[in-house]
Design an enzyme around this catalytic site. Sequence first.
Site, PDB file in Angstrom:
ATOM      1  N   ALA A 216      34.690  -1.633  61.322  1.00 47.38           N
ATOM      2  CA  ALA A 216      34.209  -0.771  60.502  1.00 47.38           C
ATOM      3  C   ALA A 216      34.762  -0.697  59.425  1.00 47.38           C
ATOM      4  CB  ALA A 216      34.662   1.127  60.898  1.00 47.38           C
TER       5      ALA A 216
ATOM      6  N   GLY B 274      29.807   2.493  64.521  1.00 52.14           N
ATOM      7  CA  GLY B 274      28.917   2.746  65.304  1.00 52.14           C
ATOM      8  C   GLY B 274      29.416   2.206  66.803  1.00 52.14           C
TER       9      GLY B 274
ATOM     10  N   GLU C 114      29.438  19.994  59.906  1.00 50.51           N
ATOM     11  CA  GLU C 114      28.753  18.588  60.357  1.00 50.51           C
ATOM     12  C   GLU C 114      27.345  18.906  60.997  1.00 50.51           C
ATOM     13  OE1 GLU C 114      30.187  15.039  61.123  1.00 50.51           O
ATOM     14  OE2 GLU C 114      29.373  15.330  63.619  1.00 50.51           O
TER      15      GLU C 114
END
Length: 294
Positions: A127, A108, A17
């Site tokens: 989400a 988020g 990542e």
Amino acid sequence: MKLTDVFQSGKLSLSFEVFPPKTDSSFDSVRAATEEIAKLQPSFMSVTYGAGGGTSRYTLEMAKKIKHECGVPTLAHLTCVSSTKETVRQRIRDMQEAGIENVMALRGDLTPEMMGQDRSQWPYRHAVELIRDIRESGADFCIGGACYPEIHPESANQKEDIRYLKEKVDAGCSFLTTQMFFDNHLLYNFLYKIREAGITVPVIPGVMPITNANQVERAIKLSGSFMPQRFKSLVDKFGSSPAAMKQAGIAYATDQIIDLFANGITNVHVYSMNKPDVAQKIRDNLSDLLGLDV
Ligand code: FAD
């Protein structure tokens, strides 16, 4: 390449990542770090998305570079909690035009101000609403979702968390990536429970190498992760020596990954963030394992 095809390869692999630059001035250093990580031939690289704007404008740019210039499959993150429906529609169109095939659909984090607000009128509360909108847009993305072996900090209990996770998968998630964890038994227990609940998509465990003592507090605050005594002892003993802590943190993460591979996991996602040296050391530690058919 869609990540579902990557996961079907049956080979042991690592993915990494990265986070996009926060400012124009850091663009070149982030790009250089990203290119170094891409040279390690990961199965894919993910690019995070800053919830409130900020780093979000560079997410797509970095994802495009990784895919088209470095030739590595890319997963672009997208959050929705502070966005309007129109902004999200535009982001989806932008990603389609850029040839992005994989999207990590996230809510988020809520800021402390958001916590106290009436959320009933928000365009996005969870989400799952973003996942439905992506599917309804007709964009042919492979969609990933987040999951939490130690439950999401806002959840009342694991049963409820898994019920909502199932809803997210049924809405169109093709795979899940986990929050970081430091005790593999928590992951195995979680996998057992979600499989029982009928969630059958691939689950990609996320492992974060802790390479300095300051990271420990931040990691726990962010994830609420349980720190096993074995890990605490390591931080107590080596935390004051940066080089020793880095070596011990990389060894701990390597050990976690070997155990995951030995227990049937084929792809581990490494939260090495923008640290090519850390990513490289973990990869080197596993060089004879990676690429093995299982
Ligand atoms: P959700 O799936 O919406 O879950 C949030 C909470 O709501 C959970 O408690 C869940 O049980 C509950 N819930 C879900 N659906 C419902 C429903 N229908 N009704 C009631 N409750 C429900 N953040 C960023 O800002 N940028 C990133 O790039 C980023 N990448 C991440 C990658 C991974 C792998 C992970 C694990 C997290 C990432 N995060 C990122 C953090 C993430 O945004 C936060 O953890 C956030 O608080 C929850 O996001 P989510 O998508 O899991 O939300």
